[in-house]
Motif scaffolding. Sequence first.
Motif, short mmCIF file in Angstrom:
data_model
loop_
_atom_site.label_atom_id
_atom_site.label_comp_id
_atom_site.label_asym_id
_atom_site.label_seq_id
_atom_site.Cartn_x
_atom_site.Cartn_y
_atom_site.Cartn_z
N UNK A 88 0.76 -1.27 0.00
CA UNK A 88 -0.02 -0.19 -0.11
C UNK A 88 0.83 1.14 -0.03
N UNK A 89 2.11 1.15 0.24
CA UNK A 89 2.95 2.55 0.89
C UNK A 89 3.33 2.90 -0.97
N UNK A 90 3.70 1.03 -1.90
CA UNK A 90 3.83 1.82 -2.86
C UNK A 90 3.32 0.91 -3.93
N UNK A 91 2.15 1.92 -3.96
CA UNK A 91 1.72 1.11 -5.54
C UNK A 91 1.50 0.75 -6.59
N UNK A 92 2.34 2.22 -6.92
CA UNK A 92 3.18 2.39 -8.69
C UNK A 92 3.62 0.73 -8.44
N UNK A 93 4.80 -0.10 -7.73
CA UNK A 93 5.14 -0.22 -7.80
C UNK A 93 4.04 -1.86 -8.09
N UNK A 94 3.36 -1.55 -6.55
CA UNK A 94 2.89 -3.00 -6.85
C UNK A 94 1.75 -3.42 -7.84
N UNK A 95 1.59 -2.29 -8.66
CA UNK A 95 1.02 -2.43 -10.09
C UNK A 95 1.46 -2.87 -11.13
N UNK A 96 2.93 -2.71 -11.19
CA UNK A 96 3.68 -3.19 -12.37
C UNK A 96 4.44 -4.77 -11.59
N UNK A 97 4.56 -4.40 -11.00
CA UNK A 97 4.37 -6.43 -10.42
C UNK A 97 2.94 -7.09 -10.67
N UNK A 98 2.25 -6.52 -10.65
CA UNK A 98 0.65 -7.82 -10.96
C UNK A 98 0.22 -7.39 -12.03
N UNK A 99 0.57 -6.37 -13.15
CA UNK A 99 1.07 -6.21 -14.20
C UNK A 99 1.72 -7.71 -14.97
N UNK A 100 2.61 -7.55 -14.68
CA UNK A 100 3.64 -8.76 -14.62
C UNK A 100 3.25 -10.03 -14.72
N UNK A 123 -6.84 -1.95 -10.11
CA UNK A 123 -6.73 -2.92 -10.48
C UNK A 123 -7.67 -3.05 -12.32
N UNK A 124 -8.24 -1.65 -12.12
CA UNK A 124 -8.56 -1.58 -14.14
C UNK A 124 -7.99 -1.15 -15.24
N UNK A 125 -6.75 -0.24 -14.56
CA UNK A 125 -5.29 0.10 -15.30
C UNK A 125 -4.60 -1.13 -15.23
N UNK A 126 -4.47 -1.88 -14.20
CA UNK A 126 -4.07 -2.86 -14.37
C UNK A 126 -4.03 -3.83 -15.30
N UNK A 127 -5.45 -4.66 -15.67
CA UNK A 127 -5.64 -5.33 -17.31
C UNK A 127 -6.64 -4.71 -17.93
N UNK A 128 -6.24 -3.60 -17.48
CA UNK A 128 -6.68 -2.07 -19.76
C UNK A 128 -6.49 -2.54 -20.65
N UNK A 129 -4.66 -2.97 -20.74
CA UNK A 129 -4.47 -4.28 -21.97
C UNK A 129 -4.88 -5.24 -22.52
N UNK A 130 -5.24 -6.33 -21.45
CA UNK A 130 -5.64 -7.62 -21.40
C UNK A 130 -7.21 -7.73 -21.84
N UNK A 131 -7.88 -6.31 -21.01
CA UNK A 131 -9.07 -6.34 -21.26
C UNK A 131 -10.02 -5.68 -22.17
N UNK A 132 -8.65 -4.15 -22.79
CA UNK A 132 -9.44 -3.90 -24.11
C UNK A 132 -9.68 -4.81 -25.25
N UNK A 133 -10.38 -4.34 -26.63
CA UNK A 133 -10.77 -4.94 -27.35
C UNK A 133 -9.86 -5.19 -28.71
N UNK A 134 -9.88 -6.18 -28.45
CA UNK A 134 -8.24 -7.09 -29.59
C UNK A 134 -8.72 -5.85 -31.22
#
Length: 204
Positions: free
Chosen positions: A74-86, A139-150
């Motif tokens: 929680x103290x470093x959400x950008x790093x968490x977002x990057x790791x979750x994306x990976x 979470x919406x931003x983390x999964x945006x690329x995968x959830x975007x339409x083809x």
Amino acid sequence: MPPDATDTKRRILAAARAEFAQYGLAGARVDRIAETGQANKRSIYVHFGSKNDLFDRVVTSALTDMAESVPFTAEDLPAYAGALFDYLIARPEVLRLTTWAGLERAEASPNEVQAYEPKVTVLTEIVGEMAVDVLALLLGQVTAWQSASAALRAHAPDDPWSASRLQHHRALLITSVEALVDAAKCNTALPSSEPEGRSKVFRN
């Protein structure tokens, strides 16, 4: 020597994870899970109960594995977002499982609800009442690329799933989450009244 029940359960869970990720709860077939897992249908019901119960077990297991592999910072959400994306890029079946669960379950299971509780609690200490909103947006931003339409991803200037494209998207994601955190810290309480100038149309 009697068969190893632990090994049987492991094979069933692996087969169920692949089956549910591809077909969802409604489309999954227990006989296919049994065949892939090299087990009989009876052993599936004995070890895991109904197909619904097995689905809940698979989704909960996927979320638990993800939480253990990508600790919430929680103290470093950008790093968490990057790791979750990976993590989700490397394991696309996890996002498919949670998407199916959202589509096919009217309500989340108690285990799914519980999985978010510590995250919301610690994040509330940082951004107050906006914790749930911040986590949902993250979470919406983390999964945006995968959830975007083809169709949308087809407009990317290179292969949408190439390492370079994913790295560019990841960098933008981290910048976006940094802005989200800054915005949340500036607005730590929910608005108590409607913004001035809001059209009456939206109140009708």
